[in-house]
Every structure is written in structure tokens, then in C-alpha cells.
Design a protein around this motif. Sequence first.
Motif, PDB file in Angstrom:
ATOM      1  N   GLY A 160      48.195 -45.446  16.847  1.00 14.78           N
ATOM      2  CA  GLY A 160      48.617 -44.131  16.377  1.00 14.78           C
ATOM      3  C   GLY A 160      47.891 -43.735  15.096  1.00 14.78           C
ATOM      4  N   ILE A 161      47.813 -42.431  14.879  1.00 12.46           N
ATOM      5  CA  ILE A 161      47.204 -41.886  13.659  1.00 12.46           C
ATOM      6  C   ILE A 161      48.159 -40.846  13.084  1.00 12.46           C
ATOM      7  CG2 ILE A 161      45.225 -40.693  12.648  1.00 12.46           C
ATOM      8  CD1 ILE A 161      43.726 -41.311  15.276  1.00 12.46           C
ATOM      9  N   GLU A 162      48.335 -40.887  11.782  1.00 16.28           N
ATOM     10  CA  GLU A 162      49.110 -39.866  11.088  1.00 16.28           C
ATOM     11  C   GLU A 162      48.318 -39.392   9.883  1.00 16.28           C
ATOM     12  OE1 GLU A 162      53.636 -39.605  10.723  1.00 16.28           O
ATOM     13  OE2 GLU A 162      53.030 -40.556   8.826  1.00 16.28           O
ATOM     14  N   ILE A 163      48.186 -38.070   9.740  1.00 12.80           N
ATOM     15  CA  ILE A 163      47.414 -37.504   8.631  1.00 12.80           C
ATOM     16  C   ILE A 163      48.236 -36.408   7.968  1.00 12.80           C
ATOM     17  CG2 ILE A 163      45.251 -36.393   7.929  1.00 12.80           C
ATOM     18  CD1 ILE A 163      43.981 -37.408  10.523  1.00 12.80           C
ATOM     19  N   PRO A 164      48.888 -36.694   6.844  1.00 11.25           N
ATOM     20  CA  PRO A 164      49.536 -35.622   6.091  1.00 11.25           C
ATOM     21  C   PRO A 164      48.466 -34.652   5.599  1.00 11.25           C
ATOM     22  CG  PRO A 164      50.335 -37.784   5.395  1.00 11.25           C
ATOM     23  CD  PRO A 164      49.133 -38.022   6.248  1.00 11.25           C
ATOM     24  N   VAL A 165      48.697 -33.367   5.783  1.00 10.05           N
ATOM     25  CA  VAL A 165      47.696 -32.359   5.428  1.00 10.05           C
ATOM     26  C   VAL A 165      47.688 -32.155   3.917  1.00 10.05           C
ATOM     27  CG1 VAL A 165      46.959 -29.966   5.728  1.00 10.05           C
ATOM     28  CG2 VAL A 165      47.955 -31.235   7.663  1.00 10.05           C
ATOM     29  N   LEU A 166      46.565 -32.532   3.288  1.00 12.38           N
ATOM     30  CA  LEU A 166      46.415 -32.351   1.839  1.00 12.38           C
ATOM     31  C   LEU A 166      45.796 -31.005   1.512  1.00 12.38           C
ATOM     32  CD1 LEU A 166      45.201 -35.896   0.710  1.00 12.38           C
ATOM     33  CD2 LEU A 166      47.518 -34.961   0.708  1.00 12.38           C
ATOM     34  N   SER A 167      44.863 -30.551   2.343  1.00 10.56           N
ATOM     35  CA  SER A 167      44.265 -29.227   2.150  1.00 10.56           C
ATOM     36  C   SER A 167      43.964 -28.617   3.506  1.00 10.56           C
ATOM     37  CB  SER A 167      42.988 -29.314   1.309  1.00 10.56           C
ATOM     38  OG  SER A 167      41.949 -29.948   2.028  1.00 10.56           O
ATOM     39  N   ILE A 168      43.988 -27.287   3.557  1.00 12.89           N
ATOM     40  CA  ILE A 168      43.767 -26.587   4.817  1.00 12.89           C
ATOM     41  C   ILE A 168      43.042 -25.275   4.522  1.00 12.89           C
ATOM     42  CG2 ILE A 168      46.084 -25.572   4.699  1.00 12.89           C
ATOM     43  CD1 ILE A 168      46.149 -25.706   7.789  1.00 12.89           C
ATOM     44  N   GLU A 169      42.001 -24.991   5.299  1.00 13.04           N
ATOM     45  CA  GLU A 169      41.208 -23.776   5.140  1.00 13.04           C
ATOM     46  C   GLU A 169      41.042 -23.104   6.495  1.00 13.04           C
ATOM     47  OE1 GLU A 169      37.681 -24.136   2.165  1.00 13.04           O
ATOM     48  OE2 GLU A 169      37.757 -26.013   3.298  1.00 13.04           O
ATOM     49  N   GLY A 170      41.100 -21.787   6.497  1.00 12.03           N
ATOM     50  CA  GLY A 170      40.894 -21.045   7.730  1.00 12.03           C
ATOM     51  C   GLY A 170      39.836 -19.975   7.561  1.00 12.03           C
ATOM     52  N   LYS A 171      39.046 -19.776   8.612  1.00 11.39           N
ATOM     53  CA  LYS A 171      38.031 -18.720   8.626  1.00 11.39           C
ATOM     54  C   LYS A 171      38.164 -17.949   9.925  1.00 11.39           C
ATOM     55  CE  LYS A 171      33.064 -17.921   7.929  1.00 11.39           C
ATOM     56  NZ  LYS A 171      31.754 -18.570   7.615  1.00 11.39           N
ATOM     57  N   TRP A 172      38.512 -16.671   9.815  1.00  7.47           N
ATOM     58  CA  TRP A 172      38.647 -15.776  10.953  1.00  7.47           C
ATOM     59  C   TRP A 172      37.477 -14.793  10.879  1.00  7.47           C
ATOM     60  CZ3 TRP A 172      41.947 -19.195  11.329  1.00  7.47           C
ATOM     61  CH2 TRP A 172      43.232 -19.117  11.887  1.00  7.47           C
ATOM     62  N   LYS A 173      36.382 -15.045  11.576  1.00  2.00           N
ATOM     63  CA  LYS A 173      35.250 -14.118  11.586  1.00  2.00           C
ATOM     64  C   LYS A 173      35.389 -13.264  12.841  1.00  2.00           C
ATOM     65  CE  LYS A 173      30.243 -13.731  11.187  1.00  2.00           C
ATOM     66  NZ  LYS A 173      30.044 -12.889  12.391  1.00  2.00           N
ATOM     67  N   ALA A 174      35.970 -12.088  12.675  1.00  2.05           N
ATOM     68  CA  ALA A 174      36.316 -11.242  13.816  1.00  2.05           C
ATOM     69  C   ALA A 174      35.935  -9.789  13.544  1.00  2.05           C
ATOM     70  CB  ALA A 174      37.809 -11.359  14.120  1.00  2.05           C
ATOM     71  N   SER A 175      34.716  -9.609  13.042  1.00  2.46           N
ATOM     72  CA  SER A 175      34.151  -8.268  12.795  1.00  2.46           C
ATOM     73  C   SER A 175      34.904  -7.484  11.725  1.00  2.46           C
ATOM     74  CB  SER A 175      34.092  -7.450  14.093  1.00  2.46           C
ATOM     75  OG  SER A 175      33.306  -8.092  15.069  1.00  2.46           O
ATOM     76  N   GLN A 176      35.607  -8.186  10.800  1.00  4.33           N
ATOM     77  CA  GLN A 176      36.309  -7.467   9.736  1.00  4.33           C
ATOM     78  C   GLN A 176      35.341  -6.735   8.812  1.00  4.33           C
ATOM     79  OE1 GLN A 176      36.571 -10.796  10.410  1.00  4.33           O
ATOM     80  NE2 GLN A 176      38.536 -11.617   9.683  1.00  4.33           N
ATOM     81  N   ASN A 177      34.083  -7.184   8.769  1.00  5.99           N
ATOM     82  CA  ASN A 177      33.090  -6.579   7.882  1.00  5.99           C
ATOM     83  C   ASN A 177      32.430  -5.345   8.493  1.00  5.99           C
ATOM     84  OD1 ASN A 177      31.906  -8.298   9.814  1.00  5.99           O
ATOM     85  ND2 ASN A 177      30.030  -8.486   8.610  1.00  5.99           N
ATOM     86  N   ARG A 178      32.817  -4.972   9.705  1.00  7.03           N
ATOM     87  CA  ARG A 178      32.236  -3.806  10.358  1.00  7.03           C
ATOM     88  C   ARG A 178      33.165  -2.594  10.235  1.00  7.03           C
ATOM     89  NH1 ARG A 178      27.059  -4.659  11.082  1.00  7.03           N
ATOM     90  NH2 ARG A 178      27.223  -2.597  12.083  1.00  7.03           N
ATOM     91  N   ALA A 179      32.584  -1.417  10.390  1.00  2.56           N
ATOM     92  CA  ALA A 179      33.382  -0.193  10.415  1.00  2.56           C
ATOM     93  C   ALA A 179      34.337  -0.244  11.603  1.00  2.56           C
ATOM     94  CB  ALA A 179      32.460   1.017  10.528  1.00  2.56           C
ATOM     95  N   PRO A 180      35.466   0.475  11.517  1.00  2.00           N
ATOM     96  CA  PRO A 180      36.438   0.447  12.624  1.00  2.00           C
ATOM     97  C   PRO A 180      35.820   0.766  13.986  1.00  2.00           C
ATOM     98  CG  PRO A 180      37.422   1.495  10.710  1.00  2.00           C
ATOM     99  CD  PRO A 180      35.979   1.257  10.361  1.00  2.00           C
ATOM    100  N   ALA A 181      34.883   1.708  14.033  1.00  2.00           N
ATOM    101  CA  ALA A 181      34.270   2.065  15.321  1.00  2.00           C
ATOM    102  C   ALA A 181      33.457   0.907  15.872  1.00  2.00           C
ATOM    103  CB  ALA A 181      33.394   3.302  15.160  1.00  2.00           C
ATOM    104  N   ASP A 182      32.740   0.204  15.005  1.00  2.00           N
ATOM    105  CA  ASP A 182      31.952  -0.951  15.455  1.00  2.00           C
ATOM    106  C   ASP A 182      32.872  -2.078  15.910  1.00  2.00           C
ATOM    107  OD1 ASP A 182      29.548   0.271  15.039  1.00  2.00           O
ATOM    108  OD2 ASP A 182      29.005  -0.855  13.243  1.00  2.00           O
ATOM    109  N   ARG A 183      33.956  -2.283  15.170  1.00  2.00           N
ATOM    110  CA  ARG A 183      34.908  -3.332  15.549  1.00  2.00           C
ATOM    111  C   ARG A 183      35.498  -3.046  16.929  1.00  2.00           C
ATOM    112  NH1 ARG A 183      38.164  -7.319  13.141  1.00  2.00           N
ATOM    113  NH2 ARG A 183      40.282  -7.423  13.947  1.00  2.00           N
ATOM    114  N   GLN A 184      35.850  -1.776  17.166  1.00  2.00           N
ATOM    115  CA  GLN A 184      36.374  -1.408  18.478  1.00  2.00           C
ATOM    116  C   GLN A 184      35.297  -1.559  19.542  1.00  2.00           C
ATOM    117  OE1 GLN A 184      39.648  -0.639  19.216  1.00  2.00           O
ATOM    118  NE2 GLN A 184      38.857  -0.937  21.305  1.00  2.00           N
ATOM    119  N   GLY A 185      34.047  -1.288  19.171  1.00  2.00           N
ATOM    120  CA  GLY A 185      32.950  -1.480  20.111  1.00  2.00           C
ATOM    121  C   GLY A 185      32.814  -2.929  20.550  1.00  2.00           C
ATOM    122  N   VAL A 186      33.048  -3.860  19.616  1.00  2.00           N
ATOM    123  CA  VAL A 186      32.999  -5.288  19.955  1.00  2.00           C
ATOM    124  C   VAL A 186      34.135  -5.632  20.912  1.00  2.00           C
ATOM    125  CG1 VAL A 186      33.188  -7.637  19.048  1.00  2.00           C
ATOM    126  CG2 VAL A 186      31.840  -5.933  17.812  1.00  2.00           C
TER     127      VAL A 186
END
Length: 206
Positions: A160-186
Motif C-alpha cells: 500500500g501507498i499513502e501520501i498526505p497532500v502537502l502541496s497541490i497546484e492546478g492548471k486549467w488551460k481552456a482558452s481563458q486568454n481568448r476573446a469570448p467569440a474565440d472561446r465559443q469558436g473553440v
Amino acid sequence: MHCPTTFREERLEALHGLMRAYPLATLITAGSDGLVANLVPFSLHDGGERGILRAHLGRGNRQLDALREGAETLVVFQGPESYVSPSWYPSKAEHGKVVPTWNFTVVQVRGEPRVIDDPDWIRAQVRQMTDNHESGREHPWQVADAPDDFITALIAGIAGIEIPVLSIEGKWKASQNRAPADRQGVIDGLKADGRCPGMVDWMERG
């Protein structure tokens, strides 16, 4: 992990949600034998400020040596991902200053591992993970469906393995840097391609 502010995800419930939805993660250790990486299904449990990860490995897996050493450990959970064509951006017709990219979601977890040899703990971990993934099926399989001596022999071959989470990072790259029209285009382009409904769902959540 390189993560511009635009793509940073810090909500613990969102990070945990991806980890539960995509539990097959890459377990990476940096021990005395160097870097080792394996795909391992994890389960997430309550505990501490950020949760606890549990899993098991075959005793023939040399990564166990690094884990027993307490080696620096990184667990990477990869969510939906997809190529993004610049032809999907309405802005392409306006100025042409567009290029291909990739959308993806990922969570990286760091912690100090503990290897567990207690067969009762291992049996409980296997049972719980199985129940998590079998729930909702019309005829869910249970560990108890197999002969006990067969399961006992298999459990003797894993740790068995147990790992208490000491640090956690998330990256959501989902066209947030694009204009709304471009995001909808994706979103429209992904739907038309039919290749990554998971990324469409992620983007439509906002």
C-alpha cells in the motif's frame, strides 16, 4: 509547474474534483536510483488540509524502494485535453494573427509517501477503490465475489501507498486568454470534431 495567472486553478474542490474524475495518475519519484515514473490509480480521502492519496503497487515494482526511502514524490493527474485549431477562431478572419495551441487540465500533488505492508489495510484499500469504480453498475463486482484464498494471495504481492497532500497546484488551460467569440469558436470546433467531449464540458462550465 509553469502556470500563468490566467490559467491558475486554486479552488480545492475543483482540484479534488478532477483528481476523482481522472484517478489514473503519473506517480513520479526522485530517489537514489534516479527518476522513476509509473501510471497508478489513486483514491482521494479526507484528512489534513488538502486530503490524502492512497494506492497500491506490485512488490516487484522498483519504485517501492524510492517510496520507502521517503523520496521526493510528485503525482500528476491529467484531465481533459485537446488540440485547438486556429481555424476555429473568428478572429482568424479579422487579422489572421492566430496559431495552434493545446487546451488541457492538470493537477500536480506533492507529498511525503508512506509504504504500508499491513494486509488488512491493503485489502481495505483495494475494496474501497473497487467499490468506488463499480458503484452505479447494474451488477457491481465486489472483491468478495472472488475466492478469499485467491484475493489473499494477490494482496500478498502488493504494498500500500499513502501520501498526505502537502502541496497541490492546478492548471486549467481552456482558452481563458481568448476573446469570448474565440472561446465559443473553440467549443463549437471541438463539438464538430467530436474528439474531446470532456474538454467541451470543462469549457462550458466557465
